[in-house]
Design an enzyme around this catalytic site. Structure first.
Site, PDB file in Angstrom:
ATOM      1  N   LYS A  54      58.898  74.683  27.060  1.00 31.85           N
ATOM      2  CA  LYS A  54      57.501  75.209  26.437  1.00 31.85           C
ATOM      3  C   LYS A  54      56.677  74.084  26.005  1.00 31.85           C
ATOM      4  O   LYS A  54      56.582  74.074  25.023  1.00 31.85           O
ATOM      5  CB  LYS A  54      57.753  76.650  25.753  1.00 31.85           C
ATOM      6  CG  LYS A  54      58.234  77.625  26.366  1.00 31.85           C
ATOM      7  CD  LYS A  54      59.300  78.425  25.610  1.00 31.85           C
ATOM      8  CE  LYS A  54      60.196  79.576  26.428  1.00 31.85           C
ATOM      9  NZ  LYS A  54      61.748  79.347  26.092  1.00 31.85           N
ATOM     10  N   TRP A  70      54.793  76.181  31.019  1.00 29.76           N
ATOM     11  CA  TRP A  70      56.121  76.085  31.196  1.00 29.76           C
ATOM     12  C   TRP A  70      56.592  74.965  32.078  1.00 29.76           C
ATOM     13  O   TRP A  70      55.869  75.053  33.401  1.00 29.76           O
ATOM     14  CB  TRP A  70      56.595  77.314  31.770  1.00 29.76           C
ATOM     15  CG  TRP A  70      56.840  78.316  30.931  1.00 29.76           C
ATOM     16  CD1 TRP A  70      56.380  78.723  29.515  1.00 29.76           C
ATOM     17  CD2 TRP A  70      57.498  79.776  31.127  1.00 29.76           C
ATOM     18  NE1 TRP A  70      56.922  79.810  29.120  1.00 29.76           N
ATOM     19  CE2 TRP A  70      57.463  80.590  29.708  1.00 29.76           C
ATOM     20  CE3 TRP A  70      57.987  80.306  32.299  1.00 29.76           C
ATOM     21  CZ2 TRP A  70      58.018  81.972  30.036  1.00 29.76           C
ATOM     22  CZ3 TRP A  70      58.697  81.541  32.246  1.00 29.76           C
ATOM     23  CH2 TRP A  70      58.487  82.417  30.895  1.00 29.76           C
TER      24      TRP A  70
END
Lengths: 549, 549
Positions: free
Chosen positions: B443, B448
């Site tokens: 993250k 992502w």
């Protein structure tokens, strides 16, 4: 210790959702006589949802209620196939080949409140409606003379208008997997027709078995042509199996004559097809005459009644088609056994296996029961009545088995197995060979003569088109065989010659003394030899019988 | 309207009886290092019956009780596979690669009263027994130092002596198909190991799916080599599926090193094999070096963790082996999806499909859930956690899911779906692409980054043997990727070069700044990358990290 697995029911709606999403590009193609009209599985799924909304909201169909279909194999019938059980109702496929009286009897017995009918079949349905008062709604699909319905008490709907504009998605209910899904009546060669009610569970498991590599092994590379009618044991599960595997479907609609079928196969090039021997027999003649290219077919399934080995060989040798023999009945969903040979055999040994009814899948348990009730060994020699058990085998009839000549115990053993009425042997490696129907065996002087064996030998003669053998009364032996023969056009063959031909293949005491030439062997509505009719014709002196030998 | 179908349960005893009769000539062959010892399925069935009699009559095993097995893949393990569930007990396969403490924990958690152990594994089991007081009986199969068991409180039996002379048939009970059949613990990368209890129903349905043509399509022409251990999710169902289909089995026993596996394949010529990527990676090196002939394999199944596409291509291009990617986990029995490409695609497009985790079978429902709990579209772009539902998917853990970092709601949604912990996308035609484990996603600054995608690209470099990417804390971005790389022998490649190589394949902001060279990527007991260990090593300063870029 308890299982920790999810308890998810096996439902037809899952097959529908799977097919119309993951295999949404697969197609159902309906033959129109020259080309196909095409619909993707995504479209078929959307239309099935619309049909379900219409049936529920407009026609008031509730859970567990039957919805009749009197239709050919086509895209609309497929939509009903999925919509009706998925919404919780029961698909009741009506056999359009039945005599009108029997059809009305069946509609009344099932208490169909809704019938979806192909427009071309209105001439068949309309005259019945005055005798089927429970029918409240008639839904007409496709072209046809709707004026035939003038004056009927049922409300008449047009299929396309009925579903138009409705939601293309449906929140399919989470049913009990043992709930009724589909209803099919046997053609009733003895007594009244008998209804078999398939469950979601039985259809789903049967569908998985059809798709196993050891059975028909459908994948998304296949185009599957069910030439067997959709009113005949769910078209052997092929519509469901195609949706599950993502195989496209090729539907013959009303074009079931040999010429149109051959043209359809050559044009659309399906990879798998299934039909009863009568259809294949007709197709063979057509192919021999017209040399159509049918080599797209990797697998041709023959079932519904014993298939003459000569027919299988003819397809393979003359047209490069591999024919697979399968055995089953309405009561077995129908997959009972499939005659793939064991791996590694070839040549004549392979043919020996392929001429049998085949092996049972794991989910079908089988046993042979002798005349005295004893269970017989699987030795390839001991002949008894075949009894079967499994999750897609019937254990009762809808409303019970009735009729003057049938009691429930004739069809189901005390421990719940189905008595198939078929007599045969099972080899040590599990291959079933059916020699006869229990009622067609010829009981001659304390021995059994197989009528089917004699028929197969006779039909292997190049000048014989069809042959049926039935038991007729005989003062000395109790019963003796009568051979009814259809010669090919232009054949000049005497009964003496035929009897000699047969004498080289079976024991002398099995040879028929009574011979008759017929134009065609009488058949039932699903194309099986109707030996009842032959026996009656003989008894009433309608046949010209020649005594030979 | 009620269904009229028989209510026959789906039981493992049916698979056993079917395989040992109709496919009685098929064989289980156990590799001995140079040749195989052979046993027919008929013999295996007879010995399974003997084992069941022994377990019931001699050892007092009752319905629902677990029987542990600490064994390699071999004929005796197969006998236990069928005997234990068929008699109504629960087969508990013990993972022989687990640390001793975890193994003892699992035996105690399951409360195994009986453990069947391979003689060669006594050095592993014997020291545990003082810590597993519930174990009353130890059954030793095959050679081994039995003196290691001197002084244990459990009664020690010899497998062959125990079953000898007992009846070779067993009247298998008619169990509830939802009864517990087999127990398997996940390897527990987070918290304590968690037990999944398969039912007869789940095993049977999974087995049918394995045999469907669209999945692995086993038939009696196959010889199936489960290189995946039988303690690892029922060896992916292949022992059951082989018995159902009549495919012979080739068992590697304890010879799981690349050299012996290659020799076994060349010698026995199996047609299907299955293993995790680590095994295949090792085998590829062996094949490259020794040029063994492995072309008998028509289908090689890779699963258990994401498989680098480069590995699949290497097998196909250098050794003519077609590799099929499959996705699943202990909780999914394990068949979740299979990456057969859609019919009709070829070339690079085919590889695009084959590099995915594949399509779901009809019995597995799937959905993607975003970070906010919303269900995401199947558009090939929206990434979410995969949740699945179906009759062979777990809905709970044995004794509940516990451990400090896991609550039941972490693994199962309120409506009962399994939360797989895998993050990915699904294409409109249903192909799943997993990009990461939910816990391994990096993250970085609100975006992502998929660790698996980076790993696959790195491992596609010819000089890279293995590569793992993990999230490490970063003051500015929250988390950033750390790349841990194993170079091939003799490779001279700088991190700068590797980073440039990667830069041609992914977005610049995804490129790792932290690089470390390792001798091997740490692995779990079943051969998956153990990223927990890497993250800990980084946190504790045990890795030499180079900053690049």
């Amino acid at each position: 210790m308890q299982s920790t697995m999810q308890d998810v029911p096996l439902l037809i709606s899952r097959i529908l959702t799977h097919g119309s999403t993951i295999h949404g590009k697969a197609e159902v193609r309906t033959w129109t006589g020259e080309t196909t009209r095409r619909r993707t599985y995504a479209e078929a799924g959307a239309r099935a949802a619309q049909l379900a909304h219409a049936l529920r909201d407009e026609l008031g169909v509730r859970d567990g209620e039957p919805v009749g279909t009197l239709m050919w194999n086509n895209a609309e019938h497929l939509e009903a196939y999925f919509a009706v059980p998925s919404m919780g109702a029961v698909l009741h496929t009506l056999n359009l080949r039945l005599p009108a009286e029997q059809l009305a009897w069946i509609i009344n017995h099932a208490a169909d409140a809704v019938v979806i009918v192909d427009g071309s079949l209105l001439p068949l349905l309309a005259p019945l409606l005055p005798h089927t008062p429970a029918v409240r709604h008639v839904v007409v699909s496709g072209p046809g003379d709707r004026s035939l319905l003038d004056g009927v008490t049922a409300t008449v709907h047009d299929y396309e208008q009925l579903i138009a504009g409705r939601s293309t998605s449906y929140d399919w209910p989470e049913l009990d997997e043992r709930a009724a899904a589909a209803l099919c009546y046997t053609s009733g060669t003895t007594g009244d027709p008998k209804g078999v009610v398939y469950s979601h569970r039985s259809v789903y498991l049967h569908c998985m078995e059809v798709n196993s590599a050891a059975t028909f092994g459908l994948t998304d590379a296949d185009v599957c042509a069910p030439l067997v009618p959709m009113f005949h044991v769910n078209a052997w599960g092929l519509p469901h199996a195609s949706f599950m595997a993502g195989a496209s479907l090729l539907m013959p609609d009303r074009f079931l004559q040999p010429g149109p079928i051959a043209e359809m196969i050559e044009t659309v090039r399906p990879t798998v097809a299934a039909a009863v021997p009568t259809i294949w027999q007709g197709l063979l003649g057509e192919l021999d005459a017209t040399k159509r290219d049918v080599t797209s077919l990797r697998n041709v399934v023959i079932g519904g009644s014993a298939c003459p080995p000569s027919l299988m060989r003819a397809f393979e040798e003359r047209h490069g088609l591999r024919v697979v023999h399968a055995w089953g009945m309405t009561e077995t969903s129908p997959l009972g056994s499939v005659a793939h040979p064991p791996a590694g055999v070839s040549g004549e040994e392979e043919w020996t296996y392929r001429a049998t009814q085949g092996r049972f899948p794991a989910s079908v348990e089988a046993r042979l029961v002798g005349p005295d009730g004893a269970h017989l060994p699987w030795d390839g020699e001991s002949a008894g009545e075949l009894e079967v058990r499994g999750p897609w085998i019937a254990g009762a009839y809808y409303g019970g088995a009735d009729g003057p000549d049938l009691r429930p115990e004739d069809k189901f053993s005390p421990d719940g197995w189905l008595r198939t009425g078929d007599v045969g042997t099972i080899s040590p490696d599990g291959y079933l060979t059916l020699t006869d129907r229990a009622k067609d065996v010829i009981k001659s002087g304390g021995e059994w003569i197989s009528s089917v064996e004699l028929e197969n030998h006779l039909m292997a003669h190049p000048e014989v088109a069809e042959a049926a053998v039935v038991a007729v009364p005989d003062d000395k032996w109790g019963e003796r065989p009568l051979a009814a023969v259809v010669l090919r056009d232009g054949a000049s063959l005497s009964f003496e010659e035929l009897r000699s031909f047969l004498g080289e293949r079976v024991a002398r005491w099995q040879l028929p003394e009574r011979w008759t030439a017929v134009v065609a062997v009488p058949k039932t509505s699903v194309g099986k030899f109707d030996k009842k009719v032959l026996r009656r014709q003989y008894a009433e002196g309608e046949l010209t019988v020649t005594r030979v030998g």
